[in-house]
Design an enzyme around this catalytic site. Structure first.
Site, PDB file in Angstrom:
ATOM      1  N   CYS A 186      -2.599  -3.498  19.893  1.00 59.99           N
ATOM      2  CA  CYS A 186      -1.527  -4.095  19.077  1.00 59.99           C
ATOM      3  C   CYS A 186      -0.448  -3.102  18.643  1.00 59.99           C
ATOM      4  CB  CYS A 186      -2.112  -4.817  17.866  1.00 59.99           C
ATOM      5  SG  CYS A 186      -3.743  -4.303  17.351  1.00 59.99           S
ATOM      6  N   ARG A 217      -6.857  -6.502  12.242  1.00 59.76           N
ATOM      7  CA  ARG A 217      -6.477  -6.920  13.596  1.00 59.76           C
ATOM      8  C   ARG A 217      -6.547  -8.423  13.826  1.00 59.76           C
ATOM      9  NH1 ARG A 217     -10.337  -2.585  16.333  1.00 59.76           N
ATOM     10  NH2 ARG A 217     -11.427  -3.047  14.383  1.00 59.76           N
ATOM     11  N   TYR A 258      -5.561  10.609   4.976  1.00 61.01           N
ATOM     12  CA  TYR A 258      -4.204  10.844   4.480  1.00 61.01           C
ATOM     13  C   TYR A 258      -4.286  11.571   3.137  1.00 61.01           C
ATOM     14  CZ  TYR A 258      -3.159   7.768   8.321  1.00 61.01           C
ATOM     15  OH  TYR A 258      -3.093   7.224   9.575  1.00 61.01           O
ATOM     16  N   CYS A 315      -9.543 -12.251  18.104  1.00 60.43           N
ATOM     17  CA  CYS A 315      -9.233 -10.834  18.354  1.00 60.43           C
ATOM     18  C   CYS A 315     -10.433 -10.152  19.021  1.00 60.43           C
ATOM     19  CB  CYS A 315      -8.922 -10.150  17.023  1.00 60.43           C
ATOM     20  SG  CYS A 315      -8.830  -8.357  17.133  1.00 60.43           S
ATOM     21  N   GLN A 322       0.865  -1.175   0.000  1.00 55.78           N
ATOM     22  CA  GLN A 322       0.000   0.000   0.000  1.00 55.78           C
ATOM     23  C   GLN A 322       0.903   1.226   0.000  1.00 55.78           C
ATOM     24  OE1 GLN A 322      -2.052   1.517   3.567  1.00 55.78           O
ATOM     25  NE2 GLN A 322      -3.958   1.304   2.445  1.00 55.78           N
ATOM     26  N   CYS A 337      -9.384  -4.600  20.750  1.00 49.50           N
ATOM     27  CA  CYS A 337      -9.072  -3.656  21.833  1.00 49.50           C
ATOM     28  C   CYS A 337      -8.054  -2.592  21.397  1.00 49.50           C
ATOM     29  CB  CYS A 337      -8.536  -4.422  23.040  1.00 49.50           C
ATOM     30  SG  CYS A 337      -6.977  -5.257  22.697  1.00 49.50           S
ATOM     31  N   CYS A 346      -0.023  -8.957  19.418  1.00 49.83           N
ATOM     32  CA  CYS A 346      -1.283  -8.918  20.159  1.00 49.83           C
ATOM     33  C   CYS A 346      -1.012  -8.790  21.663  1.00 49.83           C
ATOM     34  CB  CYS A 346      -2.083 -10.175  19.865  1.00 49.83           C
ATOM     35  SG  CYS A 346      -3.582 -10.248  20.845  1.00 49.83           S
TER      36      CYS A 346
HETATM   37  C1  LIG Z   1      -2.036  -1.622  13.999  1.00 45.22           C
HETATM   38  C2  LIG Z   1      -2.859  -1.111  12.845  1.00 45.22           C
HETATM   39  C3  LIG Z   1      -2.230  -0.547  11.751  1.00 45.22           C
HETATM   40  C4  LIG Z   1      -2.984  -0.112  10.646  1.00 45.22           C
HETATM   41  N1  LIG Z   1      -2.326   0.363   9.549  1.00 45.22           N
HETATM   42  C5  LIG Z   1      -3.032   0.673   8.428  1.00 45.22           C
HETATM   43  C6  LIG Z   1      -2.362   1.009   7.230  1.00 45.22           C
HETATM   44  O1  LIG Z   1      -1.140   0.996   7.141  1.00 45.22           O
HETATM   45  N2  LIG Z   1      -3.127   1.341   6.165  1.00 45.22           N
HETATM   46  C7  LIG Z   1      -4.500   1.300   6.196  1.00 45.22           C
HETATM   47  O2  LIG Z   1      -5.150   1.577   5.188  1.00 45.22           O
HETATM   48  N3  LIG Z   1      -5.146   0.967   7.319  1.00 45.22           N
HETATM   49  C8  LIG Z   1      -4.456   0.625   8.424  1.00 45.22           C
HETATM   50  N4  LIG Z   1      -5.115   0.197   9.550  1.00 45.22           N
HETATM   51  C9  LIG Z   1      -6.595   0.030   9.491  1.00 45.22           C
HETATM   52  C10 LIG Z   1      -6.938  -1.395   9.072  1.00 45.22           C
HETATM   53  O3  LIG Z   1      -6.407  -1.755   7.799  1.00 45.22           O
HETATM   54  C11 LIG Z   1      -8.453  -1.655   8.982  1.00 45.22           C
HETATM   55  O4  LIG Z   1      -8.998  -0.765   8.016  1.00 45.22           O
HETATM   56  C12 LIG Z   1      -9.173  -1.447  10.324  1.00 45.22           C
HETATM   57  O5  LIG Z   1      -8.390  -1.900  11.406  1.00 45.22           O
HETATM   58  C13 LIG Z   1     -10.500  -2.223  10.348  1.00 45.22           C
HETATM   59  O6  LIG Z   1     -10.314  -3.605  10.123  1.00 45.22           O
HETATM   60  P1  LIG Z   1     -10.301  -4.692  11.317  1.00 45.22           P
HETATM   61  O7  LIG Z   1     -11.554  -4.472  12.123  1.00 45.22           O
HETATM   62  O8  LIG Z   1     -10.289  -6.021  10.624  1.00 45.22           O
HETATM   63  O9  LIG Z   1      -9.088  -4.434  12.130  1.00 45.22           O
HETATM   64  C14 LIG Z   1      -4.395  -0.218  10.670  1.00 45.22           C
HETATM   65  C15 LIG Z   1      -5.027  -0.757  11.797  1.00 45.22           C
HETATM   66  C16 LIG Z   1      -4.278  -1.204  12.875  1.00 45.22           C
HETATM   67  C17 LIG Z   1      -4.982  -1.811  14.059  1.00 45.22           C
HETATM   68  S1  SF4 Z   2      -4.227  -6.447  20.824  1.00 46.33           S
HETATM   69 FE1  SF4 Z   2      -4.839  -8.459  20.075  1.00 46.33          FE
HETATM   70  S2  SF4 Z   2      -6.993  -8.662  20.608  1.00 46.33           S
HETATM   71 FE2  SF4 Z   2      -6.470  -6.475  20.795  1.00 46.33          FE
HETATM   72  S3  SF4 Z   2      -6.996  -5.638  18.757  1.00 46.33           S
HETATM   73 FE3  SF4 Z   2      -4.842  -6.194  18.690  1.00 46.33          FE
HETATM   74  S4  SF4 Z   2      -4.819  -8.254  17.854  1.00 46.33           S
HETATM   75 FE4  SF4 Z   2      -6.912  -7.866  18.536  1.00 46.33          FE
END
Ligand SMILES: Cc1cc2nc3c(=O)[nH]c(=O)nc-3n(C[C@H](O)[C@H](O)[C@H](O)COP(=O)(O)O)c2cc1C
Ligand code: SF4
Length: 377
Positions: free
Chosen positions: A351, A323, A172, A345, A100, A348, A363
């Site tokens: 991470c 996540r 962004y 997961c 990305q 929370c 995690c």
């Molecule tokens: C640690 C972390 C890093 C992330 N980095 C990006 C990223 O680099 N680019 C992006 O588009 N979204 C990023 N996101 C957002 C996720 O790609 C995703 O859109 C969002 O967490 C919802 O999906 P989920 O519920 O499966 O986590 C990040 C999310 C987390 C938790």
């Molecule tokens: S810390 Fe672990 S349980 Fe919490 S959001 Fe991240 S991956 Fe999921």
């Protein structure tokens, strides 16, 4: 009836199933954004997990476009060698991977700037996330920005990735240009939706010119900013139609940002039951109705049951998770073997911690469980 485990194609890219690892900053670059050994082992582990398509964490295309520490960069040719190791690590495990690419616009962190770098935005309006007012980019600077995306896409292809994803979400750079909340320009790049789309259209054209017709070019697009004057789904659907006409190959639909209203950040907390899952799927469905191009939904997706139901309803073609793969990198393989229990997961957002320390994301819940068990021994 579409199924989670269908084999499908995004252009020439064959995918083993309909799951996507949504882009996730993983804190595995070095101080200059070069790929580290930690990055290679991190992605190799993900590659073993049976995911259809892995999208890397966001990679910055210019030195004034970096937001987080230990973010991987894609802004100079010397980085191709490391990026090649990253792509190969996933391919060796039978996976598919696209980077990305991003310029974080006003959300870039000046701590990481090099000499002469300035904070860039579409308009000189203070960003609520930081209070900083960016320099309104000139036409000449827009050309540099567009060229930086094209060069990053070219590097991605040289490094052996299976395609590239533009980051057009989460407040962004690209999101800021298409959104009336940031873009208040009076020239050809601001005003109507068509004018706000112009930078993105130029980026896509330049990227396509750099990688050729056959290389998949995807985008993660915010369909709603949850901000006064911000992007709304009708505008996003129109932008998606222009993207389709201009040759995009898949659109991942996200929404919100760190500063959007209430609990509307892209990574919402408390996904406790099936009804909480797939919290952005109706936005994906709005975009999908406007298009033939494959649509990916992301946000709180946690179970094969939910994925198959949203596929059956025709709301999206792919399901992206972020996540859940931090806690369970091999989640898709687990589902494939018949253990279809939802991801463990608990959403929370714990991470980030180890990622910010240069150890790579991990995690927190797992770490705490392990520490408890060690205490018992
Ligand atoms: C640690 C972390 C890093 C992330 N980095 C990006 C990223 O680099 N680019 C992006 O588009 N979204 C990023 N996101 C957002 C996720 O790609 C995703 O859109 C969002 O967490 C919802 O999906 P989920 O519920 O499966 O986590 C990040 C999310 C987390 C938790
Ligand atoms: S810390 Fe672990 S349980 Fe919490 S959001 Fe991240 S991956 Fe999921």
């Amino acid at each position: 009836m579409p199924d989670l485990f269908d084999r499908t194609w995004i252009k020439s890219l064959e995918l083993a199933n309909r799951t996507v690892r949504s882009a996730t900053w993983s804190g595995v670059g070095d101080e200059r954004g070069y790929v580290t050994d930690l990055a290679v082992s991190f992605y190799s582990e993900l590659g073993r997990g049976g995911i259809g398509l892995i999208v890397t964490g966001y990679q910055f295309v210019m030195t004034n476009g970096q937001q987080l520490v230990y973010m991987v960069g894609n802004y100079e040719d010397a980085q191709v060698e490391g990026l090649r190791r990253l792509a190969a690590a996933v391919h060796e495990q039978g996976g598919k991977i696209v980077p990305q690419i991003v310029h974080c616009g006003t959300r870039a962190n000046p701590t990481f700037f090099r000499e002469g770098d300035e904070l860039w935005g579409p308009s000189a309006i203070p960003d609520p996330a930081t209070g900083s007012t960016p320099h309104e980019v000139s036409r000449e600077e827009i050309t540099r920005l567009v060229e930086a995306y094209a060069a990053a896409a070219r590097r991605s292809q040289e490094a052996g990735f299976d395609g590239v994803q533009l980051h057009g979400a989460h407040a962004y750079g690209i999101n800021q240009f298409i959104s009336g909340a940031w873009n208040q320009r009076g020239d050809a790049y601001g005003g109507s939706v068509k004018k706000r789309y112009r930078v993105l259209g130029e980026v896509l054209e330049a990227v396509r010119g750099a990688v050729g017709e056959d290389f998949p070019v995807l985008i993660k697009l915010s369909a709603l900013d949850f901000l006064d004057g911000g992007l709304i789904p009708e505008e996003a659907a129109q932008i998606a139609r222009w993207l389709e006409e201009d040759g995009i190959d898949a659109i991942e639909v996200s929404a919100g940002s760190a500063t959007s209203r209430g609990d509307t950040s892209p990574s919402r907390k408390r996904i406790a039951k099936e009804e909480d899952e797939a919290y952005l799927v109706d936005l994906a469905a709005i975009v999908k109705r406007a298009l033939k191009t494959p649509v990916i939904t992301v946000g709180g997706i946690r179970s094969p049951k939910k994925i198959n139901s949203l596929l059956a309803d025709g709301k999206a073609d792919y399901a992206a998770l972020s996540r859940p793969f931090i806690r369970e990198p091999h989640l898709v393989n687990r589902w494939k073997t018949g253990d279809t229990a939802r991801a463990t997961c608990i959403s929370c957002n714990g991470c980030f911690e180890t990622g910010l320390q240069g150890l790579g994301i991990s995690c927190k819940v797992e770490r705490e469980l392990r520490a408890k068990n060690e205490d018992k021994d």
